[in-house]
Motif scaffolding. Structure first.
Motif, PDB file in Angstrom:
ATOM      1  N   PHE A 293       0.781  -1.183  -0.050  1.00  8.93           N
ATOM      2  CA  PHE A 293      -0.136  -0.112  -0.138  1.00  8.93           C
ATOM      3  C   PHE A 293       0.859   1.345  -0.047  1.00  8.93           C
ATOM      4  CE2 PHE A 293      -2.742   3.215   1.209  1.00  8.93           C
ATOM      5  CZ  PHE A 293      -4.066   2.731   0.861  1.00  8.93           C
ATOM      6  N   PRO A 294       1.236   1.599  -1.256  1.00  4.65           N
ATOM      7  CA  PRO A 294       2.256   2.927  -1.304  1.00  4.65           C
ATOM      8  C   PRO A 294       1.788   4.226  -0.576  1.00  4.65           C
ATOM      9  CG  PRO A 294       1.929   1.723  -3.443  1.00  4.65           C
ATOM     10  CD  PRO A 294       0.971   1.271  -2.333  1.00  4.65           C
ATOM     11  N   MET A 295       2.464   4.449   0.578  1.00  8.68           N
ATOM     12  CA  MET A 295       1.810   5.579   1.288  1.00  8.68           C
ATOM     13  C   MET A 295       2.032   6.990   0.448  1.00  8.68           C
ATOM     14  SD  MET A 295       0.210   4.688   4.015  1.00  8.68           S
ATOM     15  CE  MET A 295       0.378   5.904   5.108  1.00  8.68           C
ATOM     16  N   ALA A 296       2.953   7.136  -0.428  1.00 10.30           N
ATOM     17  CA  ALA A 296       2.893   8.168  -1.365  1.00 10.30           C
ATOM     18  C   ALA A 296       1.773   8.584  -1.993  1.00 10.30           C
ATOM     19  CB  ALA A 296       4.183   8.113  -2.111  1.00 10.30           C
ATOM     20  N   ILE A 297       0.987   7.665  -2.311  1.00 13.53           N
ATOM     21  CA  ILE A 297      -0.365   8.100  -2.898  1.00 13.53           C
ATOM     22  C   ILE A 297      -1.234   9.058  -2.164  1.00 13.53           C
ATOM     23  CG2 ILE A 297      -2.600   7.323  -4.166  1.00 13.53           C
ATOM     24  CD1 ILE A 297      -0.745   4.610  -5.072  1.00 13.53           C
ATOM     25  N   LEU A 298      -1.362   8.385  -0.655  1.00 13.62           N
ATOM     26  CA  LEU A 298      -2.060   9.138   0.392  1.00 13.62           C
ATOM     27  C   LEU A 298      -1.468  10.414   0.850  1.00 13.62           C
ATOM     28  CD1 LEU A 298      -3.355   6.306   2.725  1.00 13.62           C
ATOM     29  CD2 LEU A 298      -4.330   7.128   0.449  1.00 13.62           C
ATOM     30  N   GLU A 299       0.171  10.374   0.782  1.00  9.95           N
ATOM     31  CA  GLU A 299       0.570  11.778   1.244  1.00  9.95           C
ATOM     32  C   GLU A 299       0.354  12.679   0.151  1.00  9.95           C
ATOM     33  OE1 GLU A 299       4.396  10.168   1.951  1.00  9.95           O
ATOM     34  OE2 GLU A 299       3.938   9.238   3.845  1.00  9.95           O
ATOM     35  N   ILE A 308      -0.163   8.913 -10.923  1.00  6.17           N
ATOM     36  CA  ILE A 308      -0.291   7.777 -11.955  1.00  6.17           C
ATOM     37  C   ILE A 308       0.610   6.725 -11.607  1.00  6.17           C
ATOM     38  CG2 ILE A 308       0.590   7.378 -14.348  1.00  6.17           C
ATOM     39  CD1 ILE A 308       0.315  10.367 -14.838  1.00  6.17           C
ATOM     40  N   GLY A 309      -0.089   5.607 -11.563  1.00  2.87           N
ATOM     41  CA  GLY A 309       0.460   4.307 -11.192  1.00  2.87           C
ATOM     42  C   GLY A 309       0.187   3.077 -12.113  1.00  2.87           C
ATOM     43  N   PRO A 310       0.985   2.083 -11.832  1.00  7.72           N
ATOM     44  CA  PRO A 310       0.678   0.629 -12.744  1.00  7.72           C
ATOM     45  C   PRO A 310      -0.705   0.285 -12.490  1.00  7.72           C
ATOM     46  CG  PRO A 310       2.275   0.186 -10.761  1.00  7.72           C
ATOM     47  CD  PRO A 310       1.767   1.808 -10.799  1.00  7.72           C
ATOM     48  N   ALA A 311      -1.337  -0.367 -13.546  1.00  9.03           N
ATOM     49  CA  ALA A 311      -2.608  -1.166 -13.250  1.00  9.03           C
ATOM     50  C   ALA A 311      -2.604  -2.482 -12.796  1.00  9.03           C
ATOM     51  CB  ALA A 311      -3.317  -0.894 -14.656  1.00  9.03           C
ATOM     52  N   HIS A 312      -1.831  -2.751 -11.558  1.00  7.52           N
ATOM     53  CA  HIS A 312      -1.772  -3.824 -10.957  1.00  7.52           C
ATOM     54  C   HIS A 312      -1.711  -3.861  -9.350  1.00  7.52           C
ATOM     55  CE1 HIS A 312       3.060  -4.061 -11.433  1.00  7.52           C
ATOM     56  NE2 HIS A 312       2.580  -3.191 -10.642  1.00  7.52           N
ATOM     57  N   GLY A 313      -1.924  -4.909  -8.613  1.00  9.94           N
ATOM     58  CA  GLY A 313      -1.605  -5.050  -7.272  1.00  9.94           C
ATOM     59  C   GLY A 313      -2.736  -3.955  -6.794  1.00  9.94           C
ATOM     60  N   GLY A 314      -2.515  -3.270  -5.762  1.00  7.90           N
ATOM     61  CA  GLY A 314      -3.268  -2.447  -4.909  1.00  7.90           C
ATOM     62  C   GLY A 314      -3.296  -1.008  -5.565  1.00  7.90           C
TER      63      GLY A 314
END
Length: 386
Positions: A293-299, A308-314
């Motif tokens: 769960f990459p916290m940088a997205i919430l930060e 912008i992120g990859p279309a896989h995982g969480g």
């Protein structure tokens, strides 16, 4: 309520440690008493003796079992929240909680219950061989740790945990941080009734200032599995766009020929990190593996910045699609698709602002500390009653 948090710190400070500390602070702020049973790997594996200790303790740690027993007697918790057990606590310590009649909630930060490395990654790409085969021996076969000793050690500790039923017999609830993780545990044969989804969280800011961004940002380890090589190549092909990357350089070969429009700003914290987020246009993550769960997205969302992120995982759950999206998704490991998405968003400031507002709204609705606290409290209360 008294909660005992059990965690083996990693060799270097990680996002998992940050989540553990935030969890303790959140529970304390709501009137709960928090105690720790904590071990650390820092500095231990730098010697041959330390490596051997880590190898053996990961399979069964007598000191870890004893330490858990003593912590339970000393603290008398109502519930135990387990995070990382390797290598110096070990899954064997979970039997002590069962004997003491204290329910265990295990926070699932990664894929270690299924994959010995915890990453679901081999040769820089997603790998689910251990899940597909129903055992851990692929880690040895493919030498996933790039060290025969480590690959064998990681495999044996998972084999021991599986054979003894350390997790299945003793853990009352598995708290996954994404539904993607939950589905993988179910596919591995874990009881779906014991698995819940409780995401990571952040304290909710009251508002954010909608500043016009000056650059595209990345925050995390400067390494290939994070897809930094793809980000740098996008920068190289688009010299008119400024990129800034924050974080520790783990792969020096990546940054030897840095494009002139890229700046490494190092590891940031406090006000310097806030400014880094605030002055960015949006964030990009190009991870080649699933991540947790990459916290940088919430930060980034705290400052009204889309990702912008990859279309896989969480990533697909957190960033989302369609009208509820808080950014954009690209085909994993596809440089051309990543470049198209990055350049397109950079040239649409109105869309950046719209997605940033969506990101802030989703943070408030789904990932604020108050929302997540209620999920944890409900789970704790339910398990204690049972």
């Amino acid at each position: 309520m008294k909660i005992l948090i059990a965690h083996n710190n990693y060799g270097k400070y990680s996002g998992e440690e940050a989540v553990v500390n935030k969890m303790a602070a959140m529970l304390t702020s709501h009137g709960h008493e928090v105690a720790f049973y904590r071990r650390t790997t820092e500095g231990v594996r730098e010697s041959a003796v330390g490596k051997i200790k880590g190898f053996l303790s990961g399979i069964y740690s007598p000191s870890g079992v004893r330490g858990m027993r003593e912590a339970l007697r000393r603290e008398r918790p109502d519930i135990v929240n387990v995070h990382n057990l390797y290598p110096f606590i070990s899954p064997a310590a979970l039997f002590e909680c069962k004997k003491a009649g204290v329910p265990i909630v295990m926070t699932i930060h990664n894929f270690r219950l299924i994959c010995p490395t915890g990453l679901f990654m081999r040769d820089g790409l997603p790998c689910e061989a251990c899940l597909e085969r129903g055992n851990e021996w692929s880690c040895v076969r493919y030498n996933c740790e790039c060290s025969r000793l480590k690959s064998i050690g990681y495999t044996l500790r998972n084999v021991y945990a599986r054979w003894t039923g350390a997790y299945r017999k003793n853990v009352a609830a598995f708290a996954c941080i994404t539904d993607f993780q939950r589905q993988k545990l179910i596919a591995a044969g874990y009881d779906s009734e014991k698995i819940v989804v409780i995401p990571n969280f952040l304290p909710m800011p009251k508002l954010y200032e909608n500043e016009v961004g000056k650059y595209i940002a990345f925050c995390g380890r400067i390494s290939r599995e994070k897809g930094v090589d793809l980000i740098l190549e996008v920068a190289r092909q688009n010299p008119y766009i400024l990129f800034k990357l924050a974080g520790e350089v783990r792969d020096k070969g990546l940054v030897e020929d840095l494009p002139s429009n890229c700046e490494l700003v190092g590891y940031l914290s406090g006000e310097s990190l806030s400014r880094f987020y605030r002055e960015s246009a949006f964030f990009v993550m190009a991870s080649k593996w699933y991540e947790g769960f990459p916290m940088a997205i919430l930060e980034a969302a705290c400052y009204g910045k889309p990702t912008i992120g990859p279309a896989h995982g969480g990533f697909t759950e957190i960033i989302g699609r369609g009208e509820l999206a808080i950014g954009d998704l690209f085909e994993p490991n596809n440089f051309d698709d990543l470049e198209r998405k990055v350049v397109s968003l950079w040239n649409r400031p109105d869309e950046i602002a719209r997605l940033g507002e969506k990101a802030f709204e989703k943070l408030k609705r789904e990932y604020s500390s108050e929302v997540i606290y209620q999920k944890w409290d409900n789970l704790f209360q339910k398990l204690i009653k049972e």
